[in-house]
Design an enzyme around this catalytic site. Sequence first.
Site, PDB file in Angstrom:
ATOM      1  N   ASP A  79     -15.266 106.054 -96.586  1.00 21.51           N
ATOM      2  CA  ASP A  79     -14.868 104.883 -95.814  1.00 21.51           C
ATOM      3  C   ASP A  79     -14.003 105.280 -94.620  1.00 21.51           C
ATOM      4  O   ASP A  79     -12.872 105.734 -94.797  1.00 21.51           O
ATOM      5  CB  ASP A  79     -14.106 103.909 -96.715  1.00 21.51           C
TER       6      ASP A  79
ATOM      7  N   ASP B 244     -17.600 102.181 -87.295  1.00 19.42           N
ATOM      8  CA  ASP B 244     -17.472 102.206 -88.749  1.00 19.42           C
ATOM      9  C   ASP B 244     -18.733 102.772 -89.390  1.00 19.42           C
ATOM     10  O   ASP B 244     -19.842 102.339 -89.071  1.00 19.42           O
ATOM     11  CB  ASP B 244     -17.208 100.783 -89.262  1.00 19.42           C
TER      12      ASP B 244
END
Length: 447
Positions: free
Chosen positions: A117, A323
């Site tokens: 992440d 992201d």
Amino acid sequence: MEAVRLLRLLVVVVIAASCTTGALAATPQLKGLRMHLTHVDAHGNYSRLQLLQRAARRSHHRMSRLVARATGVPVALSSKAVASGGDLQVPVHAGNGDFLMDLAIGTPALAYSAIVDTGSDLVWTQCKPCVDCFKQSTAVFDPSSSSTYATLPCSSSFCNDLPTSTCTSASKCGYTYTYGDASSTQGVLATETFTLAKTKLPGIAFGCGDTNEGDGFSQGAGLVGLGRGPLSLVSQLGLEKFSYCLTSLDDTSKSPLLLGSVADISESAATSPVQTTPLIKNPSQPSFYYVSLTGLTVGSTHITLPRSAFAIQDDGTGGVIVDSGTSITYLEMKGYRALKKAFVAQMALPTADGSGIGLDLCFQAPAKGVDQVSVPKLVFHFDGSADLDLPAENYMALDSGSGALCLTVMGSRGLSIIGNFQQQNFQFVYDVGPDKLSFAAVQCNKL
């Protein structure tokens, strides 16, 4: 007598230096490391439509979570409440990321896979004894079985770096780490030896979670944060840069993750010039990797919006992040409406219903000759004259069953996100030392 004292002093200095050298030698100085990421659906035997549906569902959940973190407004997303309003036909897990990293924890080392992440910092795994743990494919980590496990005290600097921490009755650092929705992990902060690509890394601070909630975690045994904060894996390893190159959605090849000195883009592997844009910091959201999006080009239409449209606002909302864990790109509504209008005007196809996939703008492709369909070029323009010039497969997805040709870009409010559909087969280098992001087209499965 003075000579004897000097000799003794010299012996003490030599012994101390030897001990110091030995201590340093015991802790390997990581310069560069090559690892691989596996897509969460790589071994699911899913059809193209199912892959798209699952990716869209995870993306809507993750987008809601990231927006909730950025705006401070909690978002509860039900299993059917996707941005398009569609009811997806495949059972899917809510998403906290799209890629998994293989690692081992403890001594003796036990193998796990964890979600990677770039939008958070904490490294954590589920730990025994569990109060509330989700099901995972491997055994839950047992701290009592590892000789290198040690809890961190409340006075630890890592404990102070947590957004929320408590001091237990045993003066251990207790933590609660939330992800903007109902997902959270809770336990004690500890240190342990992590093994990455056969390299042992002692003293990594991680969350040993005995109370973990959120069905989006169940793809792995925990999570590895690669964000910008001090608790992230890259920060703890003292690395100024890392990069990844994500393979296509339906490519079962693993995606390379490069840490440290090996993270640069190889000119021989790149098929386009290397582009570089500044990384921007947002004090309200220090973990996120923000960039400055200055405009968009759709075919013959150059979309120029006021800088405020994609800028970080005074209250910390807004801005554009890159992201790895969100599949779809989400743009603030003003920018998305302009992009959507340009696509509708330039696509020589009728619009179609994309709710079954979970996407907003779709076109009905002809039953025959779909390979000959021409789509407008899509380019993202960033500060520093950096252009992300995308091939059609990075922003248009075809459902061959229904013939729907869909744009993998949607609208959002409060935060814009450059997703991994748009990043596939580009190597992205996060250079946090000089605060810059570089990228170039690369065949990831050949890197």
